[in-house]
Design a protein around this motif. Structure first.
Motif, mmCIF file in Angstrom:
data_model
loop_
_atom_site.group_PDB
_atom_site.id
_atom_site.type_symbol
_atom_site.label_atom_id
_atom_site.label_comp_id
_atom_site.label_asym_id
_atom_site.label_seq_id
_atom_site.Cartn_x
_atom_site.Cartn_y
_atom_site.Cartn_z
ATOM 1 N N LYS A 27 -14.863 -1.262 -13.481
ATOM 2 C CA LYS A 27 -14.800 -1.175 -12.019
ATOM 3 C C LYS A 27 -15.943 -1.938 -11.364
ATOM 4 C CE LYS A 27 -12.425 3.269 -12.075
ATOM 5 N NZ LYS A 27 -12.622 4.729 -11.964
ATOM 6 N N GLY A 28 -17.100 -1.948 -12.008
ATOM 7 C CA GLY A 28 -18.228 -2.711 -11.486
ATOM 8 C C GLY A 28 -17.929 -4.197 -11.477
ATOM 9 N N GLY A 53 -15.280 -4.901 -8.860
ATOM 10 C CA GLY A 53 -15.885 -4.786 -7.531
ATOM 11 C C GLY A 53 -16.806 -5.947 -7.199
ATOM 12 N N THR A 54 -17.431 -6.524 -8.231
ATOM 13 C CA THR A 54 -18.315 -7.667 -8.017
ATOM 14 C C THR A 54 -17.508 -8.929 -7.737
ATOM 15 O OG1 THR A 54 -19.937 -6.701 -9.528
ATOM 16 C CG2 THR A 54 -20.151 -9.063 -9.076
ATOM 17 N N ILE A 92 -8.867 -0.250 -6.319
ATOM 18 C CA ILE A 92 -8.722 -0.007 -7.755
ATOM 19 C C ILE A 92 -8.187 1.406 -7.926
ATOM 20 C CG2 ILE A 92 -9.917 0.140 -9.979
ATOM 21 C CD1 ILE A 92 -12.166 -1.564 -8.756
ATOM 22 N N VAL A 93 -7.159 1.556 -8.720
ATOM 23 C CA VAL A 93 -6.555 2.862 -8.942
ATOM 24 C C VAL A 93 -6.575 3.157 -10.435
ATOM 25 C CG1 VAL A 93 -4.207 3.796 -9.111
ATOM 26 C CG2 VAL A 93 -5.115 3.138 -6.890
ATOM 27 N N ASP A 94 -6.976 4.378 -10.805
ATOM 28 C CA ASP A 94 -6.911 4.797 -12.206
ATOM 29 C C ASP A 94 -5.519 5.319 -12.503
ATOM 30 O OD1 ASP A 94 -9.621 4.398 -13.066
ATOM 31 O OD2 ASP A 94 -10.201 6.144 -11.896
ATOM 32 N N TRP A 115 6.499 1.615 -9.893
ATOM 33 C CA TRP A 115 6.268 2.293 -8.618
ATOM 34 C C TRP A 115 5.148 1.653 -7.818
ATOM 35 C CZ3 TRP A 115 10.165 5.514 -7.884
ATOM 36 C CH2 TRP A 115 10.851 5.952 -9.028
ATOM 37 N N PHE A 116 4.471 0.659 -8.397
ATOM 38 C CA PHE A 116 3.354 0.020 -7.696
ATOM 39 C C PHE A 116 3.845 -1.171 -6.863
ATOM 40 C CE2 PHE A 116 1.068 2.770 -10.423
ATOM 41 C CZ PHE A 116 -0.150 2.961 -9.801
ATOM 42 N N PRO A 117 3.039 -1.593 -5.895
ATOM 43 C CA PRO A 117 3.461 -2.700 -5.037
ATOM 44 C C PRO A 117 3.753 -3.970 -5.839
ATOM 45 C CG PRO A 117 1.502 -1.636 -4.122
ATOM 46 C CD PRO A 117 1.732 -1.030 -5.470
ATOM 47 N N ARG A 164 -14.221 -4.830 -20.203
ATOM 48 C CA ARG A 164 -15.241 -5.218 -19.225
ATOM 49 C C ARG A 164 -15.428 -6.732 -19.138
ATOM 50 N NH1 ARG A 164 -20.975 -3.850 -21.295
ATOM 51 N NH2 ARG A 164 -20.485 -5.778 -22.394
ATOM 52 N N PHE A 181 1.816 18.434 -20.014
ATOM 53 C CA PHE A 181 2.311 19.808 -19.936
ATOM 54 C C PHE A 181 2.953 20.248 -21.255
ATOM 55 C CE2 PHE A 181 2.404 18.156 -15.604
ATOM 56 C CZ PHE A 181 1.799 19.169 -14.888
ATOM 57 N N VAL A 235 16.880 16.022 -16.690
ATOM 58 C CA VAL A 235 16.561 14.595 -16.572
ATOM 59 C C VAL A 235 15.224 14.514 -15.846
ATOM 60 C CG1 VAL A 235 17.272 12.346 -15.714
ATOM 61 C CG2 VAL A 235 18.989 13.977 -16.519
ATOM 62 N N GLY A 236 14.215 13.996 -16.519
ATOM 63 C CA GLY A 236 12.869 13.976 -15.968
ATOM 64 C C GLY A 236 12.645 12.825 -15.007
ATOM 65 N N SER A 237 11.401 12.672 -14.575
ATOM 66 C CA SER A 237 11.092 11.704 -13.520
ATOM 67 C C SER A 237 11.176 10.262 -14.007
ATOM 68 C CB SER A 237 9.697 11.982 -12.957
ATOM 69 O OG SER A 237 8.726 11.885 -13.971
ATOM 70 N N TRP A 263 -23.552 -3.695 -14.068
ATOM 71 C CA TRP A 263 -22.289 -4.408 -13.898
ATOM 72 C C TRP A 263 -21.737 -4.276 -12.490
ATOM 73 C CZ3 TRP A 263 -21.663 -7.381 -18.019
ATOM 74 C CH2 TRP A 263 -22.338 -6.993 -19.188
ATOM 75 N N PHE A 264 -22.384 -3.480 -11.648
ATOM 76 C CA PHE A 264 -21.886 -3.273 -10.288
ATOM 77 C C PHE A 264 -22.498 -4.304 -9.335
ATOM 78 C CE2 PHE A 264 -20.330 0.473 -12.222
ATOM 79 C CZ PHE A 264 -19.262 0.876 -11.446
ATOM 80 N N PRO A 265 -21.868 -4.482 -8.179
ATOM 81 C CA PRO A 265 -22.365 -5.478 -7.228
ATOM 82 C C PRO A 265 -23.808 -5.192 -6.799
ATOM 83 C CG PRO A 265 -20.151 -4.747 -6.584
ATOM 84 C CD PRO A 265 -20.591 -3.863 -7.718
ATOM 85 N N LYS A 289 0.170 7.288 -6.755
ATOM 86 C CA LYS A 289 -0.703 6.276 -6.158
ATOM 87 C C LYS A 289 0.042 4.961 -5.934
ATOM 88 C CE LYS A 289 -4.865 8.259 -8.179
ATOM 89 N NZ LYS A 289 -5.837 8.145 -9.292
ATOM 90 N N GLY A 290 0.972 4.642 -6.833
ATOM 91 C CA GLY A 290 1.775 3.439 -6.659
ATOM 92 C C GLY A 290 2.640 3.520 -5.416
ATOM 93 N N THR A 337 2.233 1.320 -2.071
ATOM 94 C CA THR A 337 3.340 0.476 -1.618
ATOM 95 C C THR A 337 3.649 0.727 -0.151
ATOM 96 O OG1 THR A 337 4.302 0.538 -3.839
ATOM 97 C CG2 THR A 337 5.776 -0.099 -2.045
ATOM 98 N N SER A 397 14.150 12.406 -7.789
ATOM 99 C CA SER A 397 14.246 13.157 -9.043
ATOM 100 C C SER A 397 14.151 14.647 -8.748
ATOM 101 C CB SER A 397 13.122 12.746 -9.995
ATOM 102 O OG SER A 397 11.892 13.280 -9.554
ATOM 103 N N THR A 432 12.516 16.644 -10.696
ATOM 104 C CA THR A 432 11.376 17.181 -11.448
ATOM 105 C C THR A 432 10.019 16.627 -11.013
ATOM 106 O OG1 THR A 432 11.694 15.464 -13.112
ATOM 107 C CG2 THR A 432 12.759 17.592 -13.527
ATOM 108 N N ARG A 467 5.857 12.362 -6.679
ATOM 109 C CA ARG A 467 6.104 10.923 -6.528
ATOM 110 C C ARG A 467 7.181 10.626 -5.487
ATOM 111 N NH1 ARG A 467 9.167 8.631 -11.464
ATOM 112 N NH2 ARG A 467 10.815 9.631 -10.256
#
Lengths: 237, 237, 237
Positions: free
Chosen positions: A2-3, A6-7, A14-16, A39-41, A110, A161, A205-207, B39-41, C2-3, C7, C104, C106, C110
């Motif tokens: 992330k550093g 970010g630099t 930034i998303v984990d 599901w992300f942009p 890194r 789960f 039927v899950g997600s 490593w950060f800015p 988050k996605g 979006t 969904s 379940t 999301r």
């Protein structure tokens, strides 16, 4: 990581996605990435690091699809999210201008993947990162096998789960079909966990659009002693 | 803490470095901060809270270096990342205008360090936060001891994979030197984990530039029964 | 999630409050949200998902207070942070324009809560999301009972350090009152953990303004064998 991002790409969000992939478990990482990335942009840069071969001859890669850019090691990690048919371009991350130099032999997350992701996020074209490459290690998403009225699948993934996510698409299960695992017949597919009482086993039927076996308010993995690879049978009637 | 920072410094990106420091383990927190902060800015505000003495007489501090600003308790936590030689200025966080008032006696992370970090991130000068102060508690980074052809070091940190990070810089190990831990001679330094077979012990220079002892696809801490403080010997030949 | 938020609400900062709520533990989630939400900026959209009844008849809700917007299932999760007296408006999330379709059965986190939160964060009014609704499931914050010189409370929450957070407000404890739990008298309230020696039990007013029982540098839950619901007595002298 992330550093470094970010630099080199100030202000880029930034998303984990997850830090819960078991050490060295490339396949679990690949499965999670496969089902989260859509599901992300559009144009998101996905950086993935489950990298037991770091520093060895495995190539660092960028795979471009119509939807996104995937950056990580050529050990299969990216190949379920960016399967062959979806690839527009694959390049080896060879141009050191986009790496941290000197590069450590033990943490390319890194030193290689993060700065390359920052370059992509700030407009660098994948073609600038290195020459075209072939993917050396491909994971395959095992498809279930249908024989007559039986669909034979497997547990593909166990979530936090203890739910058992199989490789059987929900639409492969007709209304009256029953689901079997480890000698237990769960009956027909239900709509959601809450359709059974607490402590009971249920198939839904899950997600991810896949058949999933759960224990309501409990762990199906613990209750059934099941794990990735455990067989699952769908019996049409 | 994120709520307070978001309230007082809207739009400033917040990054989680780690939430895996064992409770009250100031030294582990200090070691992680030391090796991540570079490593950060430039100008990053690092807020660190491992704070068993919260609410007691230990002073809340801001230490400024050429590279960054460090905010946290005067219990040693900041002192490996911002060692004496790197300090440009140290102030006690005495001015209550930058704190939440009333301040709880048990969570200065939320009530003192977060709002002070927000103030710094939005342009407040460290000199406005309080008077110059001396650092009362200094942790020392133990350097290895060289005697003739032997370098004697210790395990400084065990990471989440069970890798043993020593205090011996990689460049202190000549090409033919061998590494010993707990009576086991690991042979010469290798370049990366993948230079040995799965399950084998290997010594490499890790991402912090230090000699690191690992079990490929396993845990060196578990295999060797080693922990912070365990001695490591480098034998030049 | 988050996605989906990234979006539909590009550039909106997303903060993780906690991922450490035990599976299906709605009450613990509700308690954490109650005590964290007040520290976030006015107008924050809080999305909470501890949702064992997902896909069943429980309604998805948005509760608006003067301070914030709360989005989640009608299972009590939102009701300690947004109690009856603080509610300005409650709506059922009925308008499918703001959901992912197909939804969904379940993972409404999301498919319903995340896109609704993104809509709210980008200016959609709660009244557009669906019709007014009543909250069906209310959790109650148990207040301690005072009888003569005795205040009888309970452990409400055990944090990650093993500290026992009670339901007794700090200002209900007069200077000379003593605190009892499980037959052990802890003496009077202290100011902070560091007021006792390592390993000793101490009662303080914690960061939520509630009486909290801790073991300095240890776990009070383990030492005392206490858990949510364990009784606590305050004896005025």
């Amino acid at each position: 990581m992330k550093g470094v991002i970010g630099t080199r790409a100030p202000g880029q969000p930034i998303v984990d996605l997850t830090h819960a992939v078991p050490p060295q478990d490339v396949r679990t990482g690949a499965i999670i990435l496969r089902h989260a990335a859509p599901w992300f942009p559009k144009g998101t840069v996905h950086v993935a690091v489950v990298d037991p071969g770091v520093g060895s001859e495995r190539t660092p890669l960028c795979i471009e699809t119509d939807a996104a850019l995937f950056v990580g090691p050529d050990n299969g990690l990216l190949t379920l999210a960016a399967p062959r048919a979806a690839r527009r371009r694959t390049v080896a991350l060879a141009d050191l201008r986009f790496h941290l130099v000197p590069t450590s032999a033990t943490f390319h997350g890194r030193d290689v993947f993060a700065p390359v992701a920052a370059a992509l996020a700030t407009g660098t074209s994948p073609t600038d990162l290195g020459p075209p490459a072939d993917v050396a290690v491909e994971l395959e998403w095992t498809e279930p096998v249908t024989t007559g009225r039986v669909v034979l699948g497997v547990v593909a993934y166990v979530d936090t789960f203890g739910n058992l996510v199989t490789n059987v698409p929900g639409d492969a299960v007709t209304g009256s079909a029953t689901i079997e695992i480890g000698g237990t017949n769960l009956g027909a597919l239900r709509r959601t966990y809450a359709d059974v009482a607490a402590g009971e086993i249920v198939a839904v039927v899950g997600s991810w659009g896949l058949v999933e076996i759960a224990v309501r308010n409990g762990s199906a993995a613990a209750t059934l002693g099941a794990a990735p690879g455990s067989p699952v049978r769908i019996l049409a009637t």
